[in-house]
Design a protein around this motif. Structure first.
Motif, short mmCIF file in Angstrom:
data_model
loop_
_atom_site.label_atom_id
_atom_site.label_comp_id
_atom_site.label_asym_id
_atom_site.label_seq_id
_atom_site.Cartn_x
_atom_site.Cartn_y
_atom_site.Cartn_z
N HIS A 1 0.83 -1.20 0.00
CA HIS A 1 0.00 0.00 0.00
C HIS A 1 0.87 1.26 0.00
O HIS A 1 0.39 2.35 0.33
CB HIS A 1 -0.92 0.00 1.22
CG HIS A 1 -2.11 -0.91 1.09
ND1 HIS A 1 -2.06 -2.25 1.41
CD2 HIS A 1 -3.37 -0.68 0.64
CE1 HIS A 1 -3.25 -2.80 1.20
NE2 HIS A 1 -4.05 -1.86 0.73
N ASP A 2 2.15 1.08 -0.36
CA ASP A 2 3.09 2.20 -0.45
C ASP A 2 3.20 2.96 0.87
O ASP A 2 3.36 4.18 0.89
CB ASP A 2 2.67 3.16 -1.57
CG ASP A 2 2.76 2.53 -2.94
OD1 ASP A 2 3.71 1.75 -3.16
OD2 ASP A 2 1.89 2.79 -3.78
N ARG A 3 3.18 2.21 1.97
CA ARG A 3 3.37 2.83 3.29
C ARG A 3 4.68 2.38 3.91
O ARG A 3 4.74 1.98 5.07
CB ARG A 3 2.19 2.52 4.22
CG ARG A 3 0.86 3.11 3.79
CD ARG A 3 0.90 4.59 3.43
NE ARG A 3 1.53 5.44 4.40
CZ ARG A 3 0.87 6.12 5.34
NH1 ARG A 3 -0.44 6.05 5.41
NH2 ARG A 3 1.53 6.89 6.20
N HIS A 4 5.75 2.48 3.14
CA HIS A 4 7.07 2.15 3.66
C HIS A 4 7.49 3.11 4.78
O HIS A 4 8.31 2.76 5.63
CB HIS A 4 8.11 2.16 2.54
CG HIS A 4 7.89 1.10 1.50
ND1 HIS A 4 7.10 1.30 0.40
CD2 HIS A 4 8.34 -0.18 1.42
CE1 HIS A 4 7.08 0.19 -0.32
NE2 HIS A 4 7.82 -0.72 0.27
N ASP A 5 6.90 4.30 4.77
CA ASP A 5 7.20 5.24 5.85
C ASP A 5 6.70 4.68 7.18
O ASP A 5 7.35 4.84 8.22
CB ASP A 5 6.54 6.59 5.57
CG ASP A 5 5.02 6.48 5.48
OD1 ASP A 5 4.33 7.00 6.36
OD2 ASP A 5 4.52 5.84 4.53
N ARG A 6 5.56 4.00 7.19
CA ARG A 6 5.05 3.42 8.43
C ARG A 6 5.92 2.25 8.88
O ARG A 6 6.07 2.01 10.07
CB ARG A 6 3.61 2.96 8.26
CG ARG A 6 2.61 4.04 7.87
CD ARG A 6 2.63 5.23 8.78
NE ARG A 6 2.37 4.89 10.18
CZ ARG A 6 2.48 5.75 11.18
NH1 ARG A 6 2.88 6.99 10.96
NH2 ARG A 6 2.23 5.37 12.41
N LEU A 7 6.50 1.53 7.93
CA LEU A 7 7.41 0.43 8.29
C LEU A 7 8.66 0.96 8.97
O LEU A 7 9.30 0.25 9.74
CB LEU A 7 7.80 -0.37 7.04
CG LEU A 7 6.70 -1.24 6.44
CD1 LEU A 7 7.14 -1.80 5.10
CD2 LEU A 7 6.33 -2.37 7.39
N ALA A 8 9.02 2.20 8.69
CA ALA A 8 10.17 2.81 9.34
C ALA A 8 9.82 3.39 10.70
O ALA A 8 10.72 3.79 11.45
CB ALA A 8 10.75 3.91 8.45
#
Length: 425
Positions: free
Chosen positions: A323-330
């Motif tokens: 879902h293009d939420r790599h920022d949340r994975l960080a």
């Protein structure tokens, strides 16, 4: 988005269907115990429960992951809509059989389902591939093939009249092989990302075998064959050596091939959860060695605290990433601490029930309810994560004035006067 577009999207990313299906299957599987003790069902659900959890839950997560990642890793086309429909129908048919406790029928359908999924992967491996697969991927093929063939064989057990060792070997391949062969296959490629490390199984795109690929491939094959050998040893030579060998193989392979798995470096909640996978797996097998009469209860530490926890951690990364939420994975993802902590507590609740018979039934019920609550909480939080504002390192997220002032005084906030866009809703 019309129906055709939705089906195409799900076929491209089958986790969108199979992850929720696995969640539902596992909830049904654990709730069989309260239903039994309340007299709502008239059969003892041990066999059905095991299949709901391993095939319904873990099988759906494995199929959803490989159906999504497999074509990408091979540089080939994704599943077609007919493939998606076929694999979905077979999974639902298997689960429908389990609802009526038709164990042989469920085993046959599970075997056909897994072999069908395997055929989709193999066709893409040998035709139209534009990239060499990761060195460990053949172990996933071995695990799915072994479990599929074992399911079909077990469904015909009354006719084939297996010897006891053969029957035990097939069950181990069915219930533990389906879990751990794909885990050993995917872990070296995927798990280093949880710790910000590079993967020793990641190579530049190539249609031919690149330099350095053969060594991890051979190591993976050896680990997979030794794992299967541990099943054979446990079946034909009853005693501790099969599970001890399994513990050693899994521990050595994961510590060697997953940088950061055994370390003290700071990671977010997903990374910390993954670090519990190995001790819980080895602990479950070794406890089963120490307490042979309580083997099934002890193994729940491996099934729940290790394999189950890993499924949810990887699923979290897959869902947020796609879902293009790599920022949340960080981000810290602090709520996932509750997930892994409660999962290990659930495993402990289940295994301790076998030591104190007076509380055995209540512990079964508590463990089942906890599992359902954990998955409901995880599902809710994942949906909320997709709607959260972008994570920015050093930006104060809290709306609480006291916390903002405390963070500013302690120097934890990189931008104490940051604009409100960094604050969570």
């Amino acid at each position: 988005m019309n129906v055709t577009e939705k089906l195409d999207r799900i076929a491209t990313e089958p986790f969108r269907l199979f992850f929720p299906l696995g969640i539902i299957a596992s909830m049904i599987g654990v709730l069989l115990w309260p239903a039994t003790f309340q007299g709502w069902i008239d059969y003892y659900p041990l066999e059905a429960h095991a299949r709901w959890m391993v095939l319904g839950f873990a099988g759906s997560f494995i199929v959803g992951f490989l159906g999504t990642a497999g074509p990408r890793l091979l540089g080939t086309k994704p599943w077609s809509v007919p493939e998606l429909v076929l694999h979905s129908i077979m999974a639902l048919a298997m689960m429908g059989s389990l609802l009526f406790n038709l164990i042989p029928t469920a085993d046959l359908l599970a075997g056909l389902w897994l072999l069908g999924v395997l055929s989709s992967l193999l066709v893409r491996t040998f035709f139209g591939r534009e990239d060499i697969p990761p060195p460990g991927l053949p172990l996933a093929v071995l695990g799915i093939a072994g479990a599929g063939l074992s399911g079909i064989a077990l469904s015909m057990g009354s006719a084939l009249n297996f010897s006891l060792p053969t029957y035990l070997f097939l069950r181990l391949l069915y219930f533990q092989g389906l879990l751990w062969l794909p885990i050993l296959a995917v872990a070296p490629y995927l798990l280093p990302r949880f710790f910000g490390r590079s993967s020793p199984h990641s190579f530049p795109e190539s249609t031919t075998i690149p330099d350095g690929w053969m060594r991890p491939f051979i190591e993976s094959i050896v680990a997979g064959l030794l794992l299967i050998a541990s099943f054979a040893l446990e079946a034909w030579r009853p005693g501790p050596f099969g599970m001890i060998l399994r513990s050693v193989v899994v521990a050595l392979h994961l510590t060697r091939s997953v940088p950061g798995l055994v370390a003290w470096s700071k990671v977010n909640a997903l990374g910390l959860a993954v670090r519990w996978v190995l001790p819980c797996a080895v602990g479950g097998w070794l406890l089963a060695v120490v307490f042979p009469p309580l083997r099934i209860g002890m193994l729940h530490l491996m099934f729940i605290g290790s394999a189950g926890l890993l499924m949810l951690a990887v699923a979290s990364r897959v869902i947020l990433g796609h879902h293009d939420r790599h920022d949340r994975l960080a981000s810290p993802l602090k709520w996932f601490h509750w997930v892994w902590g409660l999962l290990i507590f659930t495993a402990a609740t289940r295994l301790t029930s076998d030591f104190v018979l007076e509380v055995r039934i209540t512990h079964f019920i508590y463990a089942a309810i906890l599992w359902v609550l954990i998955l409901a909480f995880w599902s809710w939080k994942i949906r909320r994560e997709l709607k959260q504002p972008p994570f920015e390192e050093g930006v104060i997220k809290s709306r609480c004035p006291r916390r903002r002032q405390a963070a500013t005084r302690s120097g934890k906030a990189g931008h104490p006067t940051a604009p409100e866009k960094g604050i969570s809703r």
